[in-house]
Design a protein around this motif. Structure first.
Motif, PDB file in Angstrom:
ATOM      1  N   HIS A 369       0.806  -1.229   0.000  1.00 25.70           N
ATOM      2  CA  HIS A 369       0.000   0.000   0.000  1.00 25.70           C
ATOM      3  C   HIS A 369       0.834   1.271   0.000  1.00 25.70           C
ATOM      4  N   ILE A 370       1.901   1.284   0.776  1.00 29.26           N
ATOM      5  CA  ILE A 370       2.632   2.535   1.035  1.00 29.26           C
ATOM      6  C   ILE A 370       4.147   2.280   1.027  1.00 29.26           C
ATOM      7  N   GLY A 371       4.905   3.353   1.196  1.00 23.85           N
ATOM      8  CA  GLY A 371       6.352   3.220   1.382  1.00 23.85           C
ATOM      9  C   GLY A 371       7.156   3.881   0.280  1.00 23.85           C
ATOM     10  N   ASN A 372       6.572   3.976  -0.931  1.00 25.78           N
ATOM     11  CA  ASN A 372       7.284   4.673  -2.014  1.00 25.78           C
ATOM     12  C   ASN A 372       6.259   5.263  -2.978  1.00 25.78           C
ATOM     13  N   LEU A 373       6.744   5.744  -4.128  1.00 27.80           N
ATOM     14  CA  LEU A 373       5.885   6.487  -5.052  1.00 27.80           C
ATOM     15  C   LEU A 373       5.588   5.672  -6.307  1.00 27.80           C
ATOM     16  N   ALA A 374       5.648   4.359  -6.203  1.00 28.92           N
ATOM     17  CA  ALA A 374       5.377   3.518  -7.368  1.00 28.92           C
ATOM     18  C   ALA A 374       3.898   3.630  -7.766  1.00 28.92           C
ATOM     19  N   PRO A 375       3.619   3.727  -9.075  1.00 27.52           N
ATOM     20  CA  PRO A 375       2.219   3.740  -9.507  1.00 27.52           C
ATOM     21  C   PRO A 375       1.450   2.550  -8.931  1.00 27.52           C
ATOM     22  N   GLY A 376       0.254   2.809  -8.462  1.00 28.56           N
ATOM     23  CA  GLY A 376      -0.567   1.788  -7.813  1.00 28.56           C
ATOM     24  C   GLY A 376      -0.584   1.937  -6.298  1.00 28.56           C
ATOM     25  N   LYS A 377       0.481   2.511  -5.747  1.00 25.07           N
ATOM     26  CA  LYS A 377       0.506   2.711  -4.283  1.00 25.07           C
ATOM     27  C   LYS A 377      -0.429   3.846  -3.887  1.00 25.07           C
ATOM     28  N   GLU A 378      -0.793   3.872  -2.628  1.00 23.00           N
ATOM     29  CA  GLU A 378      -1.614   4.957  -2.101  1.00 23.00           C
ATOM     30  C   GLU A 378      -0.811   6.266  -2.120  1.00 23.00           C
ATOM     31  N   ALA A 379      -1.492   7.351  -2.470  1.00 21.48           N
ATOM     32  CA  ALA A 379      -0.793   8.612  -2.747  1.00 21.48           C
ATOM     33  C   ALA A 379      -0.526   9.393  -1.465  1.00 21.48           C
ATOM     34  N   ASP A 380       0.364   8.853  -0.625  1.00 18.35           N
ATOM     35  CA  ASP A 380       0.851   9.547   0.580  1.00 18.35           C
ATOM     36  C   ASP A 380       2.177  10.193   0.193  1.00 18.35           C
ATOM     37  N   ILE A 381       2.151  11.500   0.018  1.00 23.79           N
ATOM     38  CA  ILE A 381       3.253  12.201  -0.650  1.00 23.79           C
ATOM     39  C   ILE A 381       3.627  13.459   0.133  1.00 23.79           C
ATOM     40  N   LEU A 382       4.922  13.749   0.165  1.00 21.74           N
ATOM     41  CA  LEU A 382       5.392  14.985   0.799  1.00 21.74           C
ATOM     42  C   LEU A 382       6.012  15.915  -0.232  1.00 21.74           C
ATOM     43  N   LEU A 383       5.774  17.195  -0.042  1.00 21.43           N
ATOM     44  CA  LEU A 383       6.479  18.216  -0.805  1.00 21.43           C
ATOM     45  C   LEU A 383       7.426  18.904   0.180  1.00 21.43           C
ATOM     46  N   LEU A 384       8.723  18.594   0.048  1.00 20.32           N
ATOM     47  CA  LEU A 384       9.730  19.214   0.918  1.00 20.32           C
ATOM     48  C   LEU A 384      10.259  20.468   0.243  1.00 20.32           C
ATOM     49  N   ASN A 385      10.525  21.477   1.042  1.00 17.30           N
ATOM     50  CA  ASN A 385      11.056  22.709   0.478  1.00 17.30           C
ATOM     51  C   ASN A 385      12.046  23.351   1.456  1.00 17.30           C
ATOM     52  N   GLY A 386      13.318  23.037   1.242  1.00 16.14           N
ATOM     53  CA  GLY A 386      14.374  23.552   2.114  1.00 16.14           C
ATOM     54  C   GLY A 386      14.578  25.050   1.999  1.00 16.14           C
ATOM     55  N   ASN A 387      14.043  25.641   0.922  1.00 12.79           N
ATOM     56  CA  ASN A 387      14.199  27.087   0.731  1.00 12.79           C
ATOM     57  C   ASN A 387      13.412  27.898   1.739  1.00 12.79           C
ATOM     58  N   ARG A 388      12.525  27.226   2.484  1.00 17.89           N
ATOM     59  CA  ARG A 388      11.732  27.959   3.481  1.00 17.89           C
ATOM     60  C   ARG A 388      12.582  28.410   4.658  1.00 17.89           C
ATOM     61  N   GLU A 389      13.738  27.803   4.861  1.00 23.00           N
ATOM     62  CA  GLU A 389      14.583  28.132   6.001  1.00 23.00           C
ATOM     63  C   GLU A 389      15.922  28.680   5.503  1.00 23.00           C
ATOM     64  N   PRO A 390      16.325  29.886   5.939  1.00 28.13           N
ATOM     65  CA  PRO A 390      17.550  30.496   5.405  1.00 28.13           C
ATOM     66  C   PRO A 390      18.803  29.637   5.558  1.00 28.13           C
ATOM     67  N   LEU A 391      18.985  29.029   6.735  1.00 26.95           N
ATOM     68  CA  LEU A 391      20.197  28.222   6.937  1.00 26.95           C
ATOM     69  C   LEU A 391      20.199  27.010   6.027  1.00 26.95           C
ATOM     70  N   MET A 392      19.034  26.385   5.894  1.00 25.33           N
ATOM     71  CA  MET A 392      18.937  25.226   5.010  1.00 25.33           C
ATOM     72  C   MET A 392      19.161  25.639   3.555  1.00 25.33           C
ATOM     73  N   ARG A 393      18.602  26.776   3.194  1.00 33.01           N
ATOM     74  CA  ARG A 393      18.776  27.268   1.818  1.00 33.01           C
ATOM     75  C   ARG A 393      20.264  27.454   1.517  1.00 33.01           C
ATOM     76  N   GLU A 394      20.974  28.003   2.476  1.00 26.96           N
ATOM     77  CA  GLU A 394      22.409  28.211   2.288  1.00 26.96           C
ATOM     78  C   GLU A 394      23.145  26.872   2.149  1.00 26.96           C
ATOM     79  N   ARG A 395      22.771  25.915   2.999  1.00 29.38           N
ATOM     80  CA  ARG A 395      23.425  24.593   2.938  1.00 29.38           C
ATOM     81  C   ARG A 395      23.150  23.909   1.600  1.00 29.38           C
ATOM     82  N   LEU A 396      21.912  24.039   1.137  1.00 27.65           N
ATOM     83  CA  LEU A 396      21.516  23.349  -0.103  1.00 27.65           C
ATOM     84  C   LEU A 396      22.292  23.884  -1.311  1.00 27.65           C
TER      85      LEU A 396
END
Ligand SMILES: [Zn+2]
Length: 456
Positions: A369-396
């Motif tokens: 059911h879950i664990g990765n983004l393979a077609p057929g799996k349930e769509a439990d998905i995250l949108l990560l965005n390191g640019n929201r944090e200045p220190l992380m943005r600099e590291r990235l």
């Protein structure tokens, strides 16, 4: 139903990859993921998808973000939010000073209901789309948690805590009540939608032999239930358990004697296991829930991840809130890295993310059911965005590949970089949402004398 398309950088673990998490890591610099009716319908390199005739003009285009699969928390206590970050105790005193008083509040159904809603919202805001959860010994607290999870459509396993000795009277049930209440909850909730039930003795020390027998009977009556409990967390706990069960050869044997040991058993902690215990866990195919934040916070000890790997024991990552100090699995990964460093095992980002996604799904028998983004799996998905944090943005800006980027997230990141959480294809949580729901608190502290002031 209309397909939602998201064009972004995408990373996850391939189902078909054999060997190490590192070789299973799949990264799309310019990928597209599609989902409809709660399931993933498409995962492809965006240019290749266009060449195949797919029109991506309507896709949300987020090249600066990173899409990955929802986190799975293999061990967490819903009623312990109020005791997170409580000072000064190790496991057994922690339970009596903080945990049991907090759980006593759940006798009040309104407290229990409100906590369940807040807990589920907080999990989702932290990017956790699936979890294995302890409630309290009050059956209604399990009922409320399942109700709250069902409203969001998330995949969740939970169980009423079984406890009939060595805790305050008002928290104790009996073997008969444990059987009756658990059975009622199982009949109502196990297998309903995305919900599942785990038989949940807190640990051997708070259950009588008769109650552990009841737990074993439930697992025999309903073979597709899970068992969740604690094992070998703290040296005083191990000695105390040995004194309570002199007939048992070791801590694990207190569960084996009652049929509480199999491939659907999830044992939290497992820090101080003997060689024999590790071999028997491996043979049964049981899972260890690795709770680094909690283990460091309570000073319980350092899990030997490399040893468990050598025994081929499945390991899933967990927060163990309230002894853990964050519900965010990025923080668990960062703490896991430190625990492993102290054992001369430099935990890589791929292995850390695997233990919180596909590895956890496999350990909990949920990988269909879950664990990765393979077609057929349930769509439990995250949108990560390191640019929201200045220190992380600099590291990235200085990261040279996806592994470095993931390592920066797990070392420095938390829920602030989780921009959006999808549960079964629907937007379900973000930090702004949880902030809006939490009540404003204006502490007023009574004056304290100098001795009391020694506590922070
Ligand atoms: Zn726990």
């Amino acid at each position: 139903m209309k397909q939602t398309l998201l064009r972004s950088r995408i990373v996850h673990f391939r189902d078909d990859a054999v060997g190490s998490p590192d070789s299973a890591l799949e990264y799309f610099e310019d990928g597209v993921i599609g989902f409809a009716d709660g399931r993933i319908t498409l995962l492809e390199d965006a240019r290749r998808a266009e060449k195949q005739g797919l029109d991506l003009s309507a896709a949300e285009h987020r090249p600066e973000a990173l899409v990955t699969s929802g986190f799975i928390d293999a061990h967490v206590h819903a009623p312990q939010l109020a005791v997170m970050g409580s000072y000064g105790e190790k496991l057994l005193d922690w339970l009596h000073k903080y945990t049991f008083p907090a759980e006593l509040q759940f006798a009040d159904e309104e407290v229990s209901r409100q906590n369940a809603e807040f807990f589920i919202d907080a999990l989702l805001a932290c990017g956790t789309t699936s979890a294995m959860v302890f409630t309290t010994s009050f059956a209604h607290s399990t009922e409320h948690l399942f109700q709250a999870a069902e409203r969001t459509g998330m995949r969740l396993i939970a169980g009423k805590v079984l406890m009939d000795r060595n805790a305050p009277d008002a928290l104790l049930d009996t073997p008969e009540r444990a059987l009756r209440e658990s059975s009622t909850l199982i009949e109502k909730w196990h297998g309903r939608g995305r919900l599942g039930y785990a038989v949940t003795p807190r640990f051997a020390g708070t259950s009588s032999r008769a109650q552990l027998s009841v737990a074993g009977q439930l697992l025999r009556d309903y073979p597709d239930l899970w068992l969740q409990t604690h094992l070998s967390e703290n040296l005083d706990e191990i000695a105390w358990t040995a004194s309570l069960f002199p007939e048992a050869s070791d801590y694990l044997n207190t569960y084996e004697l009652y049929g509480l040991h199999g491939e659907r058993s999830i044992y939290a902690h497992c820090i101080h296991l003997s060689e024999s215990e590790q071999s028997r866990i491996a043979y049964a195919g049981a899972t260890v829930a690795f709770c680094p934040s909690s283990n460091l916070f309570l000073g319980s000890g350092l899990l030997k991840l490399q040893q468990l790997r050598e025994h081929n024991i499945p390991v899933a990552l967990a927060t163990d809130v309230g002894a853990g100090t964050s519900l965010c699995q990025l923080r668990s990964m960062g703490e896991a890295y430190k625990v492993c460093q102290l054992g001369d095992y430099p935990l890589g980002a791929a292995e850390a993310f695997y233990m919180a996604t596909l590895g956890a799904a496999r350990a909990l028998h949920q990988e269909k059911h879950i664990g990765n983004l393979a077609p057929g799996k349930e769509a439990d998905i995250l949108l990560l965005n390191g640019n929201r944090e200045p220190l992380m943005r600099e590291r990235l800006r200085h990261c040279r590949d996806i592994r470095e980027e993931l390592f920066a997230y797990m070392s420095m990141g938390d829920e602030r970089i989780i921009e959006r959480t999808y549960v079964a294809g629907k937007v379900a949580g973000n930090v702004a949402g949880i902030k809006a729901k939490s009540a404003t608190c204006s502490p007023r502290y009574a004056p304290q004398n100098h001795e009391r002031a020694l506590t922070p």
